[in-house]
Write a protein that holds these residues in place. Structure first.
Motif, PDB file in Angstrom:
ATOM      1  N   SER A  36       0.802  -1.188   0.162  1.00  0.00           N
ATOM      2  CA  SER A  36      -0.052   0.078   0.001  1.00  0.00           C
ATOM      3  C   SER A  36       0.758   1.268  -0.072  1.00  0.00           C
ATOM      4  N   SER A  37       0.192   2.285  -0.601  1.00  0.00           N
ATOM      5  CA  SER A  37       0.776   3.620  -0.690  1.00  0.00           C
ATOM      6  C   SER A  37       0.247   4.637   0.597  1.00  0.00           C
ATOM      7  N   HIS A  38      -0.717   3.962   1.404  1.00  0.00           N
ATOM      8  CA  HIS A  38      -1.284   4.757   2.479  1.00  0.00           C
ATOM      9  C   HIS A  38      -1.252   3.796   3.818  1.00  0.00           C
ATOM     10  N   SER A  39      -1.188   4.738   4.764  1.00  0.00           N
ATOM     11  CA  SER A  39      -0.920   4.173   6.109  1.00  0.00           C
ATOM     12  C   SER A  39      -2.373   3.682   7.135  1.00  0.00           C
ATOM     13  N   ILE A  40      -3.429   4.469   6.742  1.00  0.00           N
ATOM     14  CA  ILE A  40      -4.546   4.130   7.481  1.00  0.00           C
ATOM     15  C   ILE A  40      -5.744   3.543   6.616  1.00  0.00           C
ATOM     16  N   PRO A  41      -6.643   2.706   7.145  1.00  0.00           N
ATOM     17  CA  PRO A  41      -8.012   2.382   6.438  1.00  0.00           C
ATOM     18  C   PRO A  41      -8.589   3.355   5.976  1.00  0.00           C
ATOM     19  N   THR A  42      -8.997   3.060   4.661  1.00  0.00           N
ATOM     20  CA  THR A  42      -9.522   4.349   3.791  1.00  0.00           C
ATOM     21  C   THR A  42     -10.677   3.789   2.870  1.00  0.00           C
ATOM     22  N   PHE A 157      -4.090  -0.277 -13.133  1.00  0.00           N
ATOM     23  CA  PHE A 157      -2.645  -0.260 -12.320  1.00  0.00           C
ATOM     24  C   PHE A 157      -2.252   0.781 -11.881  1.00  0.00           C
ATOM     25  N   MET A 158      -2.755   2.023 -12.559  1.00  0.00           N
ATOM     26  CA  MET A 158      -2.009   3.319 -12.191  1.00  0.00           C
ATOM     27  C   MET A 158      -2.724   4.127 -11.135  1.00  0.00           C
ATOM     28  N   ASP A 159      -3.999   3.456 -10.707  1.00  0.00           N
ATOM     29  CA  ASP A 159      -4.667   4.040  -9.725  1.00  0.00           C
ATOM     30  C   ASP A 159      -4.076   3.494  -8.087  1.00  0.00           C
ATOM     31  N   GLY A 160      -2.888   4.028  -7.838  1.00  0.00           N
ATOM     32  CA  GLY A 160      -2.391   3.776  -6.517  1.00  0.00           C
ATOM     33  C   GLY A 160      -1.975   4.866  -5.708  1.00  0.00           C
ATOM     34  N   THR A 161      -2.165   6.107  -5.912  1.00  0.00           N
ATOM     35  CA  THR A 161      -1.628   7.102  -5.169  1.00  0.00           C
ATOM     36  C   THR A 161      -2.849   8.257  -5.277  1.00  0.00           C
ATOM     37  N   ASP A 162      -2.813   9.026  -4.277  1.00  0.00           N
ATOM     38  CA  ASP A 162      -3.864   9.960  -4.047  1.00  0.00           C
ATOM     39  C   ASP A 162      -4.060  10.862  -5.320  1.00  0.00           C
ATOM     40  N   GLY A 163      -5.379  10.884  -5.836  1.00  0.00           N
ATOM     41  CA  GLY A 163      -5.644  11.762  -6.918  1.00  0.00           C
ATOM     42  C   GLY A 163      -5.055  11.615  -8.375  1.00  0.00           C
ATOM     43  N   PRO A 207      -5.100  14.517  -2.327  1.00  0.00           N
ATOM     44  CA  PRO A 207      -4.100  14.328  -1.044  1.00  0.00           C
ATOM     45  C   PRO A 207      -4.428  15.352   0.088  1.00  0.00           C
ATOM     46  N   LYS A 208      -4.869  14.644   1.161  1.00  0.00           N
ATOM     47  CA  LYS A 208      -4.732  13.440   1.574  1.00  0.00           C
ATOM     48  C   LYS A 208      -6.226  12.730   1.292  1.00  0.00           C
ATOM     49  N   ALA A 209      -6.329  11.549   0.387  1.00  0.00           N
ATOM     50  CA  ALA A 209      -7.614  11.138   0.182  1.00  0.00           C
ATOM     51  C   ALA A 209      -8.435  10.400   1.375  1.00  0.00           C
ATOM     52  N   LYS A 210      -9.883  10.998   1.009  1.00  0.00           N
ATOM     53  CA  LYS A 210     -10.737  10.704   2.017  1.00  0.00           C
ATOM     54  C   LYS A 210     -11.497   9.270   1.550  1.00  0.00           C
ATOM     55  N   ILE A 211     -11.220   9.015   0.325  1.00  0.00           N
ATOM     56  CA  ILE A 211     -11.961   7.932  -0.479  1.00  0.00           C
ATOM     57  C   ILE A 211     -11.211   7.608  -1.558  1.00  0.00           C
ATOM     58  N   PHE A 212     -11.011   6.148  -1.877  1.00  0.00           N
ATOM     59  CA  PHE A 212     -10.435   5.672  -3.115  1.00  0.00           C
ATOM     60  C   PHE A 212     -11.223   5.434  -4.222  1.00  0.00           C
ATOM     61  N   MET A 213     -10.807   5.591  -5.442  1.00  0.00           N
ATOM     62  CA  MET A 213     -11.716   5.081  -6.691  1.00  0.00           C
ATOM     63  C   MET A 213     -12.117   3.755  -6.503  1.00  0.00           C
ATOM     64  N   GLN A 278       4.526   5.351  -7.647  1.00  0.00           N
ATOM     65  CA  GLN A 278       4.509   4.582  -6.548  1.00  0.00           C
ATOM     66  C   GLN A 278       5.985   4.887  -5.901  1.00  0.00           C
ATOM     67  N   HIS A 279       6.971   4.508  -6.599  1.00  0.00           N
ATOM     68  CA  HIS A 279       8.579   4.641  -5.870  1.00  0.00           C
ATOM     69  C   HIS A 279       8.579   6.169  -5.764  1.00  0.00           C
ATOM     70  N   ALA A 280       8.110   7.162  -6.529  1.00  0.00           N
ATOM     71  CA  ALA A 280       8.160   8.734  -6.546  1.00  0.00           C
ATOM     72  C   ALA A 280       7.349   9.050  -5.288  1.00  0.00           C
ATOM     73  N   ALA A 281       6.425   8.210  -4.962  1.00  0.00           N
ATOM     74  CA  ALA A 281       5.317   8.673  -3.851  1.00  0.00           C
ATOM     75  C   ALA A 281       5.995   8.344  -2.453  1.00  0.00           C
ATOM     76  N   LYS A 282       6.832   7.299  -2.392  1.00  0.00           N
ATOM     77  CA  LYS A 282       7.563   6.819  -1.419  1.00  0.00           C
ATOM     78  C   LYS A 282       8.726   7.747  -1.142  1.00  0.00           C
ATOM     79  N   ARG A 283       9.312   8.195  -2.129  1.00  0.00           N
ATOM     80  CA  ARG A 283      10.482   9.185  -1.954  1.00  0.00           C
ATOM     81  C   ARG A 283      10.009  10.563  -1.578  1.00  0.00           C
ATOM     82  N   HIS A 284       9.033  11.168  -2.167  1.00  0.00           N
ATOM     83  CA  HIS A 284       8.620  12.503  -2.339  1.00  0.00           C
ATOM     84  C   HIS A 284       7.248  12.622  -1.526  1.00  0.00           C
ATOM     85  N   GLY A 285       6.574  11.935  -1.435  1.00  0.00           N
ATOM     86  CA  GLY A 285       4.912  12.103  -0.890  1.00  0.00           C
ATOM     87  C   GLY A 285       4.007  12.113  -2.113  1.00  0.00           C
TER      88      GLY A 285
END
Length: 343
Positions: A36-42, A157-163, A207-213, A278-285
């Motif tokens: 996951s790219s998020h840390s809380i249940p969404t 595949f590409m729906d993995g980070t906020d927005g 960001p920060k997403a309140k719901i996922f697609m 996803q790798h970019a989000a881990k490094r930069h947010g």
């Protein structure tokens, strides 16, 4: 035009809020795990709001005589993808059943097409063939099915980070709407409706997403965008290349990542979190990655697509120019590699 966008946008905002409440109440949640790219249940499944808002807009266009029954039936094929996605969001559906549904939806859609688009022959192949356009005949249909199935899956595949997925849909559909405004008013209204529905959802998904697609939205949008590109190419052959350029960020990231996983002996079909973004989000947010995606789309891909639109013979050069820096980014961020080494 403004009324259509506004009503569809507000409808999507309202429906997403209601679906979020439903998801929380019924525990339709995306629970974080090692991928996951998020840390809380969404809550997930918010893409249903996009499906409903877009379908309502499409029905309004039909009843006001701005969309034909054939076009309505064509886009209705995407509801099969939304339905299997909805089931998957509520309880995992086997990959083979998802794939078969995607394949069936693509075949039905192409069966409803009123002729496949003529293929524009860009330089230098026009000199070799002695023509500027080519009717691919029956070969267009298997390639069309492949394109539609890949389009809806790469969007998933590409729906993995906020927005990021909603933003890509807004960008591609809005850019296509800009071209279609001068070519086909009916398709313009359809593309505008999709952009409005995704914009309403993005209010909740940024960001920060309140719901996922969820799969209900990502597959549905992917198929719609594939259909819009093919339909636009029916009206002007160059728009096939423009669409492929506009969609470049997702096409390159998903294709490069899949190729690396396939040729490195990984289980390419298994869930993972090794895409470039996803790798970019881990490094930069999440937010910096989302802003970078908008910058690439608006500052790089859109100008190139405009260039190709005015100079169709340069289509292959335009695609190469658009894709090569994206391929380099995928390489730099080690797309496809499970272990991301920060350098």
């Amino acid at each position: 035009m403004l009324l259509l966008f506004t009503v569809t946008f507000l409808l999507a905002v309202t429906l997403t809020g209601l679906i979020r409440r439903y998801a929380i109440k019924n525990k339709v949640l995306d629970i974080p795990n090692q991928r996951s790219s998020h840390s809380i249940p969404t809550p997930r499944g918010g893409g249903l709001a996009i499906v409903l808002a877009f379908c309502i807009a499409l029905l309004w266009l039909f009843f006001t005589g701005q969309v034909t029954a054939a076009t309505l039936a064509l886009f209705a094929s995407s509801l099969l993808v939304a339905a299997i996605g909805f089931c998957d969001d509520h309880g995992e559906v086997a990959a083979r059943w998802r794939f078969l549904t995607h394949l069936l939806a693509a075949i039905i859609a192409l069966e409803l097409f009123n002729g496949m688009p003529i293929l524009l022959v860009p330089a230098p192949f026009d000199l070799l063939l002695g023509r500027f356009s080519l009717d691919p005949g029956w070969l267009a249909y298997p390639f069309g099915v492949l394109f539609l199935v890949w389009s809806l899956n790469l969007f998933n595949f590409m729906d993995g980070t906020d927005g990021i997925a909603a933003s890509e849909a807004i960008f591609v559909s809005s850019a296509l709407a800009g071209y279609l405004f001068f070519i086909d008013q009916s398709l313009f209204n359809i593309a505008l409706s999709l952009a409005a529905a995704c914009s309403g959802f993005l209010i909740w998904n940024r960001p920060k997403a309140k719901i996922f697609m969820g799969d209900v939205g990502s597959g549905f949008i992917g198929l719609l965008l594939g259909l819009l590109i093919l339909l636009a190419a029916q009206q002007a052959a160059v728009l096939l290349y423009c669409g492929l350029i506009l969609f470049g960020a997702f096409i390159v990231d998903a294709s490069y990542t899949l190729a690396v996983r396939l040729f490195s002996g990984q289980k390419w079909y298994a869930a993972h979190c090794s895409h470039t973004y996803q790798h970019a989000a881990k490094r930069h947010g999440h937010l910096p990655v989302l802003l970078a995606a908008w910058a690439i789309n608006c500052g790089w891909l859109l100008p190139i697509s405009l260039w190709i639109f005015t100079r169709p013979s340069h289509a292959l050069a335009g695609i190469a120019m658009a894709y090569l820096p994206l391929i380099y980014l995928a390489y730099r961020f080690q797309a496809g590699q499970t272990e991301f080494v920060v350098s």
